[in-house]
Design a protein around this motif. Structure first.
Motif, PDB file in Angstrom:
ATOM      1  N   ARG A 110      40.434  31.107  70.489  1.00 40.24           N
ATOM      2  CA  ARG A 110      41.860  31.671  70.897  1.00 40.24           C
ATOM      3  C   ARG A 110      42.601  31.814  69.843  1.00 40.24           C
ATOM      4  O   ARG A 110      43.662  32.506  69.834  1.00 40.24           O
ATOM      5  CB  ARG A 110      42.101  31.148  72.253  1.00 40.24           C
ATOM      6  N   ARG A 111      42.912  30.632  69.320  1.00 39.86           N
ATOM      7  CA  ARG A 111      43.904  30.334  68.100  1.00 39.86           C
ATOM      8  C   ARG A 111      43.723  31.163  66.950  1.00 39.86           C
ATOM      9  O   ARG A 111      44.545  31.718  66.289  1.00 39.86           O
ATOM     10  CB  ARG A 111      43.895  28.895  67.800  1.00 39.86           C
ATOM     11  N   ASP A 156      36.410  27.252  72.579  1.00 45.21           N
ATOM     12  CA  ASP A 156      37.224  28.119  73.063  1.00 45.21           C
ATOM     13  C   ASP A 156      38.524  28.110  72.613  1.00 45.21           C
ATOM     14  O   ASP A 156      39.340  29.169  72.413  1.00 45.21           O
ATOM     15  CB  ASP A 156      37.376  28.023  74.759  1.00 45.21           C
ATOM     16  N   GLY A 163      41.385  36.440  66.327  1.00 43.19           N
ATOM     17  CA  GLY A 163      42.193  37.396  67.001  1.00 43.19           C
ATOM     18  C   GLY A 163      41.767  39.035  66.825  1.00 43.19           C
ATOM     19  O   GLY A 163      42.296  39.805  67.405  1.00 43.19           O
ATOM     20  N   ALA A 178      34.252  34.541  73.941  1.00 44.29           N
ATOM     21  CA  ALA A 178      35.411  34.399  73.433  1.00 44.29           C
ATOM     22  C   ALA A 178      35.989  35.360  72.415  1.00 44.29           C
ATOM     23  O   ALA A 178      36.877  35.699  72.088  1.00 44.29           O
ATOM     24  CB  ALA A 178      35.575  33.059  73.041  1.00 44.29           C
ATOM     25  N   CYS A 236      39.383  24.777  77.964  1.00 43.86           N
ATOM     26  CA  CYS A 236      38.728  26.010  78.141  1.00 43.86           C
ATOM     27  C   CYS A 236      38.950  26.898  79.408  1.00 43.86           C
ATOM     28  O   CYS A 236      39.026  26.556  80.293  1.00 43.86           O
ATOM     29  CB  CYS A 236      37.209  25.579  77.851  1.00 43.86           C
ATOM     30  N   ARG A 237      39.163  28.197  79.133  1.00 44.54           N
ATOM     31  CA  ARG A 237      39.502  29.106  80.080  1.00 44.54           C
ATOM     32  C   ARG A 237      38.442  29.129  81.306  1.00 44.54           C
ATOM     33  O   ARG A 237      38.855  29.154  82.369  1.00 44.54           O
ATOM     34  CB  ARG A 237      39.705  30.733  79.591  1.00 44.54           C
TER      35      ARG A 237
END
Length: 480
Positions: A94-95, A90, A98, A120, A56-57
């Motif tokens: 992200r994957r 997360d 988009g 996100a 997780c960012r």
């Protein structure tokens, strides 16, 4: 020492094997790790002495547990307290997400995954966060308001209430109610209430929820399925059922070997993620990602907007509060929000409150409002008090607040806690009269009305800190 149910031990041993079961049970006797996730639109540093959560960012492990209740930055929405495994959402976002999307978090309280999704989702998205339980839905609304996402709607409905909407959502998160085995070391009640019969009730309820919400996912849309339990019935078996009975492709989640995330334990040939406390630093969590079969054309969706202009439905126009129909939004209130080049707002008065809805989602908001119980949407700018518009707490928390509109007064720690307890506030003599934005370390906490000799505390009464004392050894999140 925790006494785990014998039947739970036997079932877990059968699923994982003797060695893994023993390691898991030993881990459940240890103290839970402490982790928080930062709000990227409000935080400006990282926690002192922390370690990042790999998947997780914005997630960080803390070296000790602070007194979150007494931290003004927590109440300002600068960070959210969330266990690390749950932050794996997360990774999925992200994957697979988009482009701007309409997302539903169906079982969202208290709001951990919703606040993560809000951060996100790509710019231009809309998040609908739902909780059927009324008391829990109020907590959800509070946490979403504090997070400050302007493109969000909070609802309180049964999953079956969504079914008639049709395929509205690009992404649906179903963090379904479960038997809670993954919460054993955090919640002793989960241990006491566990039974094999309850596991059976849970997986059947989960399938009902999934059947009810499946028609609302667009063909080709993404379903994220998660539980905080270990057994196969509520996890792999339910994922196989979704793919077989509802029609979905099970997608892989990219993980790194060093994270020690466990895969499918049932011998079935499809990818899932299992976070097990004896292998990963966090609580128990199961996660799977599925894509609904088919594809969708724009004109097949029951709602859409064209050219950024809102499309209204007659059913979406409901009666407001007393006199709401005759009220217009004052021009000056429109300036309470930042004027960003790529954002347009639909300003409206509903139930004696002035709302700002992102214009591109205004029509969808009407469509949902005609069918669902909405607790919060967009940004509540103000509330009518007599003949005057009083700025609303939602505005103070919003990441779109125009900081140049209201005079500001900075509070020290003692003053900030007093304000959050909804106690009387005394401001410096040079603070202008009228509505004042109170801040702590530069972050908005809420509004007060300065009337000269004192200031009226406008913090929401239902959100106040109820404890009347401070811990003898006060620990707060440090920053670097």
């Amino acid at each position: 020492m925790m006494n785990l149910p014998a039947e739970f031990m036997a079932r877990t041993r059968q699923l994982m094997g003797e060695e893994a079961c023993t390691a898991l049970c030993e881990a459940l006797q240890q103290e839970s790790p402490v982790s928080i996730r930062l709000n990227p639109l409000k935080s400006s540093g990282i926690p002192a002495g922390s370690k990042p959560v790999a998947w997780c960012r914005d997630g960080y492990y803390l070296s000790e547990r602070p007194a979150f209740t007494f931290d003004p930055l927590f109440h300002a929405g600068v960070y959210y307290v969330q266990e690390a495994a749950s932050m794996s959402l997360d990774l999925v976002m992200r994957r697979y997400v988009g482009r701007p999307s309409v997302m539903l978090d169906l079982c969202a309280a208290p709001g951990g995954k919703s606040t993560l999704a809000a951060a996100a989702l790509p710019q231009g998205s809309l998040l609908v966060s739902n909780e059927v339980m009324r008391n829990r839905s109020q907590v959800l609304a509070e946490n979403l308001v504090k997070w400050g996402n302007p493109a969000g709607i909070v609802t309180s409905n049964d999953p079956a209430d969504f079914t008639p909407l049709g395929p509205v959502f690009d992404v649906i998160l179903t963090d379904v109610p479960c038997s809670g085995e993954g919460m054993f070391r955090k919640d002793p009640v989960a241990v006491e209430e566990w039974s094999v019969d309850n596991v059976g009730l849970c997986w059947q309820r989960q399938q009902r929820i999934l059947r009810d919400i499946w028609p609302c996912l667009k063909p080709g849309g993404l379903l994220i399925y998660s539980t905080c339990t270990y057994n196969r019935e509520e996890n792999e078996d339910n994922v196989a059922w979704i793919a077989r009975e509802l029609g979905a492709e099970i997608l892989p989640v990219p993980v790194e070997e060093s994270w020690q995330i466990t895969g499918n334990l049932t011998g079935q040939d499809f990818p899932v993620c299992r976070f097990l406390p004896h292998k990963t630093c966090g609580e128990g969590l199961f996660l799977a990602v599925l894509r609904k079969e088919g594809s969708v054309e724009d004109d097949e969706v029951p709602f859409r907007t064209e050219g950024g202009k809102p499309e209204r439905t007659k059913k979406g126009k409901q009666k407001g509060g007393k006199g709401a129909a005759s009220l217009a939004v004052p021009e000056e209130m429109k300036g309470w929000l930042q004027a960003l080049a790529d954002e347009a707002w639909d300003f409206r008065v509903e139930d004696d409150r002035c709302l700002a809805i992102p214009q591109q989602w205004s029509g969808l908001y009407d469509y949902l409002r005609s069918r669902l119980r909405i607790l919060h949407a967009g940004v509540t700018l103000g509330e009518l008090k007599g003949r005057d518009w009083q700025p609303h707490h939602s505005l103070a928390m919003s990441t779109r607040l125009n900081r140049g509109v209201f005079p500001e007064a900075s509070l020290d720690y003692t003053q900030a806690v007093a304000y959050l307890r909804k106690e009387a506030v005394t401001l410096e003599p040079d603070v202008p009269r009228g509505y004042v934005l109170l801040t702590y370390q530069g972050h908005p906490l809420g509004f007060a009305k300065n009337i000269g000799n004192r200031a009226n505390n406008l913090y929401p009464a239902e959100w106040r800190i109820r404890s009347g004392y401070l811990p003898e050894e006060l620990r707060l999140v440090g920053w670097q």
